[in-house]
Design a protein around this motif. Structure first.
Motif, PDB file in Angstrom:
ATOM      1  N   VAL A 116       0.968  -1.557   0.104  1.00  0.00           N
ATOM      2  CA  VAL A 116       0.097   0.031   0.083  1.00  0.00           C
ATOM      3  C   VAL A 116       0.451   1.337  -0.128  1.00  0.00           C
ATOM      4  O   VAL A 116       1.537   1.561   1.478  1.00  0.00           O
ATOM      5  CB  VAL A 116      -1.210   0.212   1.009  1.00  0.00           C
ATOM      6  N   PRO A 117       1.588   1.743  -1.413  1.00  0.00           N
ATOM      7  CA  PRO A 117       2.505   2.455  -1.707  1.00  0.00           C
ATOM      8  C   PRO A 117       2.124   3.660  -0.075  1.00  0.00           C
ATOM      9  O   PRO A 117       0.788   4.174  -0.632  1.00  0.00           O
ATOM     10  CB  PRO A 117       2.664   2.873  -2.818  1.00  0.00           C
ATOM     11  N   ILE A 118       2.666   4.783  -0.020  1.00  0.00           N
ATOM     12  CA  ILE A 118       2.439   6.207   0.810  1.00  0.00           C
ATOM     13  C   ILE A 118       1.683   6.930   0.324  1.00  0.00           C
ATOM     14  O   ILE A 118       1.584   7.302   1.481  1.00  0.00           O
ATOM     15  CB  ILE A 118       3.700   6.342   1.769  1.00  0.00           C
ATOM     16  N   SER A 119       1.435   6.858  -0.915  1.00  0.00           N
ATOM     17  CA  SER A 119       0.987   7.837  -1.492  1.00  0.00           C
ATOM     18  C   SER A 119      -0.288   7.920  -1.185  1.00  0.00           C
ATOM     19  O   SER A 119      -0.863   9.086  -0.820  1.00  0.00           O
ATOM     20  CB  SER A 119       1.185   7.843  -2.556  1.00  0.00           C
ATOM     21  N   THR A 120      -1.300   7.354  -0.768  1.00  0.00           N
ATOM     22  CA  THR A 120      -2.661   6.851  -0.858  1.00  0.00           C
ATOM     23  C   THR A 120      -2.724   7.499   0.988  1.00  0.00           C
ATOM     24  O   THR A 120      -3.366   8.572   1.091  1.00  0.00           O
ATOM     25  CB  THR A 120      -2.903   5.855  -0.811  1.00  0.00           C
ATOM     26  N   GLY A 121      -2.081   7.080   1.931  1.00  0.00           N
ATOM     27  CA  GLY A 121      -1.820   7.806   2.906  1.00  0.00           C
ATOM     28  C   GLY A 121      -2.060   8.747   3.004  1.00  0.00           C
ATOM     29  O   GLY A 121      -2.906  10.173   4.294  1.00  0.00           O
ATOM     30  N   LEU A 122      -0.676   9.331   2.508  1.00  0.00           N
ATOM     31  CA  LEU A 122      -0.155  11.455   2.380  1.00  0.00           C
ATOM     32  C   LEU A 122      -1.384  11.892   2.146  1.00  0.00           C
ATOM     33  O   LEU A 122      -1.542  12.932   2.458  1.00  0.00           O
ATOM     34  CB  LEU A 122       1.372  10.991   1.398  1.00  0.00           C
ATOM     35  N   GLN A 123      -1.944  11.376   0.682  1.00  0.00           N
ATOM     36  CA  GLN A 123      -2.674  12.088   0.009  1.00  0.00           C
ATOM     37  C   GLN A 123      -4.277  12.141   0.776  1.00  0.00           C
ATOM     38  O   GLN A 123      -4.644  13.227   1.102  1.00  0.00           O
ATOM     39  CB  GLN A 123      -3.526  11.624  -1.026  1.00  0.00           C
ATOM     40  N   TYR A 124      -4.770  11.015   1.771  1.00  0.00           N
ATOM     41  CA  TYR A 124      -5.993  11.337   2.402  1.00  0.00           C
ATOM     42  C   TYR A 124      -4.950  12.214   3.619  1.00  0.00           C
ATOM     43  O   TYR A 124      -6.149  12.734   3.954  1.00  0.00           O
ATOM     44  CB  TYR A 124      -6.134   9.912   3.272  1.00  0.00           C
ATOM     45  N   ALA A 125      -4.243  12.305   4.608  1.00  0.00           N
ATOM     46  CA  ALA A 125      -3.370  12.655   5.112  1.00  0.00           C
ATOM     47  C   ALA A 125      -3.699  14.464   4.535  1.00  0.00           C
ATOM     48  O   ALA A 125      -4.342  15.081   5.783  1.00  0.00           O
ATOM     49  CB  ALA A 125      -2.929  12.256   5.726  1.00  0.00           C
ATOM     50  N   ARG A 126      -2.728  14.645   4.122  1.00  0.00           N
ATOM     51  CA  ARG A 126      -2.757  16.077   3.780  1.00  0.00           C
ATOM     52  C   ARG A 126      -4.464  16.678   3.399  1.00  0.00           C
ATOM     53  O   ARG A 126      -4.422  18.295   3.624  1.00  0.00           O
ATOM     54  CB  ARG A 126      -2.102  15.800   2.194  1.00  0.00           C
ATOM     55  N   ALA A 127      -5.430  16.478   2.595  1.00  0.00           N
ATOM     56  CA  ALA A 127      -6.824  16.835   2.278  1.00  0.00           C
ATOM     57  C   ALA A 127      -7.633  16.890   4.141  1.00  0.00           C
ATOM     58  O   ALA A 127      -8.367  17.558   3.813  1.00  0.00           O
ATOM     59  CB  ALA A 127      -7.081  15.132   1.370  1.00  0.00           C
ATOM     60  N   LEU A 128      -6.845  15.903   4.887  1.00  0.00           N
ATOM     61  CA  LEU A 128      -7.917  16.220   6.270  1.00  0.00           C
ATOM     62  C   LEU A 128      -6.815  17.519   6.658  1.00  0.00           C
ATOM     63  O   LEU A 128      -7.973  18.371   7.023  1.00  0.00           O
ATOM     64  CB  LEU A 128      -7.698  14.941   7.132  1.00  0.00           C
ATOM     65  N   LYS A 129      -5.971  17.636   6.511  1.00  0.00           N
ATOM     66  CA  LYS A 129      -5.451  18.946   6.829  1.00  0.00           C
ATOM     67  C   LYS A 129      -5.671  20.074   5.948  1.00  0.00           C
ATOM     68  O   LYS A 129      -5.769  21.087   6.766  1.00  0.00           O
ATOM     69  CB  LYS A 129      -4.105  18.850   7.190  1.00  0.00           C
ATOM     70  N   GLU A 130      -5.985  19.850   5.033  1.00  0.00           N
ATOM     71  CA  GLU A 130      -6.646  20.990   4.273  1.00  0.00           C
ATOM     72  C   GLU A 130      -8.342  21.798   4.955  1.00  0.00           C
ATOM     73  O   GLU A 130      -8.283  22.775   4.728  1.00  0.00           O
ATOM     74  CB  GLU A 130      -6.798  20.699   2.467  1.00  0.00           C
TER      75      GLU A 130
END
Ligand SMILES: CC(=O)N[C@@H](C)C(=O)N[C@@H](C)C(=O)O
Length: 769
Positions: A716-730
């Motif tokens: 599960v490459p980290i891009s999927t977790g990072l994208q979601y985490a960044r979107a939550l931060k936004e």
């Protein structure tokens, strides 16, 4: 005194987190330092006193400072008591094994093979030990082969019956790479190394994905333990990855054969870790001749091509010959291969071993234990295991002892491979989980544990009673291995657990019988109710999704429950251990059926007054992280904190980067998705993947969430977790991300595991107390 306003904190740590880390890190270290037994062996006695036998335990303990697992050997002597139980007399101290990749005693117990894989450019070291000294030591150059496989899957090391040769699986040698110099391309043939040339890359080669990055193709070799001669086994198709080798029974005057598992692939190798849906078969191949002078030409003309033994079944692995050599049993994950689910209900099979080699190919495959579709309530739910002892037989020569998942527990089974009769031999009234250590004649050394009980070594004896009522009796074996601090022991003694049945609320369209049966949750809580208010609850979700949370001891979960949390560990439908129909109800319904199962389990404990609706956190990794992020999106009012480890947040993004794109198709579309698997998903596929993903519910999320990500994760490459985490931060949702640069999907290196659970505890204490 330092002014807290001007105090500088380490990255990501504020005053509150610092307090939390100071408060809880020592307790977590105490849990972390509990050792575990990886393997054990029993040896025939060399002394006149035949009632005592030697035993060896390979033990590991995390070494936080070195960020490695410390491995050591602890020896003991088995003393049989008159009542049938045993005691172990332990050596005063363990001996640390540094640089050891694998150790395998010979069948008679008179020799021990130790393999040390190279750390740099050097060769693989093979050491042959007797009971008093090192008998032989060989270094196998990298030009012969790379590291010996010690991964527990392709891994296979087998002594021949006269203990003169060992067959094993190792990485093929690296192929030559194109060389260039100031004149241009250097024509192949010369292997000269000089400072005026350089190596190019050549073509990229596929590997087996997660945890196999950069590993070369597994291939078969045989070493002579006297001369050190290493021979590659001939006759195996180059495209076949091989593993799990065993020697076939030898018969006087005829050639010696090896039986191994072969995995082939079509256009690319897909990830194999946790994926039993990769087709595989058993093969027999002639073991290489011991080379004698002038024999080379005769060998070259011999028919050495490997024969496929299991033509009629899509999966065959873990081969084991019966002690008399008359038959071969093996496990099959054909349900998994045929349905595309990465793990499913297994079946067990037998081939009667023909004396005539020519008949191998037409050997009939007998079913010993078929796939169970839907079990009666307390009936055998099907076979779920993926490792077996090298000698799993009782003395009758046809009864196997194996572990298997049975609902939320792992139990031990005896299986008569002629009649197919299965008996659950660990106590039926125990909710504990059991694992198998080794057989001792017709008796068993095992380990039993629960979420609130550290592992305990057990000894099982079969007691024949009058009237034919025979039974297995289990006694405790005292041991120094699972020692834990007084604090840990006292905290655990204040906890209790139970396994709850949860009824299915809504069945899918055209439900199968098995998919309507209750699933289970393990509930861990304090024994004493402190007041009317319930302890905060952590909902714990396993990955896969076709995996299971067992009722066994888990250091990280025990740490969290010791901090005052109740745990609700949900084995939603699709988990292993409940029959094939329940398992197959999930593919095609992920993100809805599994989410609803978890929500129903939470309602169940709230209705029983065991949890307060305002103090619920959720924690999961991988598919468990998919559920965690789905739950905070679909039930935003329900969770006050969340922790996601390498979560699947966006299948649309994952499909193009994971080592198992097929998983995205099968879990999203169901079994029909197998026909759609492609490296180039259509717009329709991508739309479906998006709609099944947690990210589709992101706009509703308000739960503070901590993300733990392993930067080397190929699954599960980290891009999927990072994208979601960044979107939550936004969106302004509180988010914390810890990225472990050298971790793969499991995030299980000691320091990473430690920091993960310390930060999860701090996060939950901040938002959920
Ligand atoms: C098959 C597989 O690896 N699926 C992942 C998405 C996953 O959930 N992995 C499990 C095994 C895990 O717990 O990491």
């Amino acid at each position: 005194m330092e002014n807290p306003k001007t105090k500088e904190f380490p990255l990501g740590i504020d005053e509150e987190t610092e307090q939390q880390y100071s408060l809880h890190s020592n307790l977590l270290q105490q849990f972390t330092s509990i050792s575990s037994i990886d393997k054990s062996w029993i040896f025939n006695s060399n002394t006149a006193d035949s009632s005592s036998q030697g035993m060896m335990f390979s033990v590991s303990q995390p070494n936080l400072l070195a960020n490695k697992k410390r491995k050591f050997i602890l020896s003991s002597t088995v003393n049989k008591r008159s009542d049938g139980s045993v005691g172990l007399d332990w050596a005063p101290f363990p001996v640390e094994m540094t640089g050891v990749s694998v150790m395998v005693p010979s069948p008679s117990g008179s020799k021990l093979l130790i393999v040390r894989n190279p750390e740099g450019d050097g060769g693989c070291k093979f050491e042959i030990w007797s009971n008093s000294c090192l008998e032989n030591e060989f270094s196998v150059p990298q030009s012969k082969h790379g590291s010996v496989y010690a991964d527990g899957w392709f891994e296979g090391i087998s002594w021949n019956s006269d203990e003169t040769r060992i067959a094993y699986v190792a990485e093929e040698p690296s192929p030559a790479k194109p060389t260039f110099n100031d004149q241009g391309y250097k024509v192949s043939g010369s292997d000269d190394k000089d400072s005026s040339s350089w190596k190019g890359q050549g073509d990229w080669e596929e590997d087996w994905g997660e945890t196999y990055a950069g590993k070369r193709q597994p291939a078969l070799f045989v070493i002579n333990i006297t001369s050190g001669e290493v021979q590659a086994v001939k006759g195996i198709d180059k495209s076949l990855s091989v593993g799990q080798v065993v020697w076939a029974p030898s018969s006087e005057g005829s050639a010696q054969y090896l039986v191994f598992v072969g995995w082939s692939y079509e256009t690319r190798k897909l990830g194999i870790k946790y994926c039993y849906n990769r087709a595989c078969a058993l093969y027999a191949v002639k073991a290489p001749h011991e080379s004698k002078p002038n024999e080379n030409e005769i060998q070259a003309t011999e028919d050495v091509q490997a024969l496929k033994l299991t033509q009629t079944i899509s999966s065959a692995f873990l081969p084991r010959f019966s002690p008399d050599g008359n038959f071969l049993v093996f496990l099959s994950a054909r349900s998994s291969v045929d349905s595309g689910a990465h793990s499913a209900t297994n079946s067990l099979h037998r081939i009667d071993w023909p004396k005539d080699v020519k008949l191998y190919q037409s050997a009939k495959v007998h079913d010993v234990i078929p796939v169970v579709l839907c079990a009666d309530d307390d009936g055998f739910p099907g076979l779920y295991f993926s490792s077996i002892l090298s000698d799993p037989w009782l003395s009758d020569g046809h009864t196997l002892i194996i572990p298997s998942v049975w609902h939320s527990s792992q139990v031990l089974l005896s299986v008569n491979v002629f009649s197919g009769q299965i008996k659950r031999i660990t106590p039926a009234d125990s909710n504990f989980s059991w694992s198998l250590l080794t057989l001792h004649g017709n008796n068993i050394f095992a380990v039993s544990s629960s979420p609130v009980d550290v592992p305990q070594v057990k000894y099982g004896t079969f007691v024949e009673k009058e009237g034919g009522n025979s039974e297995w009796r289990w006694s405790d074996v005292s041991n120094p291995i699972y020692k834990c601090s007084d604090k840990v022991r006292s905290l655990l003694s204040s906890l209790t657990f139970s396994i709850m049945k949860i009824s299915v609320k809504e069945a899918s369209e055209n439900p199968t019988k098995g998919s309507c049966k209750p699933y289970e949750s393990i509930f861990v809580s304090s024994k004493t109710k402190k007041s009317d208010a319930c302890d905060p609850l952590i909902v714990v979700l396993h990955g896969g999704p076709h995996s299971v949370s067992l009722s066994s001891f888990s250091k990280s979960q025990a740490f969290l429950s010791s901090l005052g949390y109740s745990l609700l560990i949900v084995n939603y439908r699709g988990s292993l251990g409940f029959g094939e129909e329940a398992l197959q109800s999930l593919p095609g319904n992920i993100g809805s059926q599994d989410v609803n199962d978890v929500l129903s389990a939470i309602d169940h404990v709230i209705d029983l007054g065991l949890a307060s609706p305002s103090k619920i956190a959720v924690l999961g990794g991988s598919h468990g992280g998919f559920l965690t992020t789905h739950l905070i999106g679909q039930a935003p009012e329900k969770f006050v904190a969340a922790a996601a480890r390498n979560p699947v947040c966006n299948l649309e993004l994952m499909v193009g980067t994971t080592d198992i794109p097929d998983w995205c198709f099968v879990e999203s579309y169901g079994t029909n998705g197998r026909d759609r698997i492609t490296e180039a998903p259509s717009a329709e596929d991508l739309t479906l993947f998006y709609s099944k993903s947690p990210i589709a519910h992101l706009s509703k999320v308000k739960t503070p969430t901590v993300f733990l990500l392993g930067a080397q994760d190929l699954r599960v490459p980290i891009s999927t977790g990072l994208q979601y985490a960044r979107a939550l931060k936004e969106k302004g949702v509180p988010v914390k991300v810890i990225l472990f640069p050298n971790d793969v999907h499991g995030i299980d290196r000691p320091q990473s595991d430690f920091e993960s659970f310390l930060s999860i505890a701090a996060w939950f204490n901040k938002y959920c107390k």
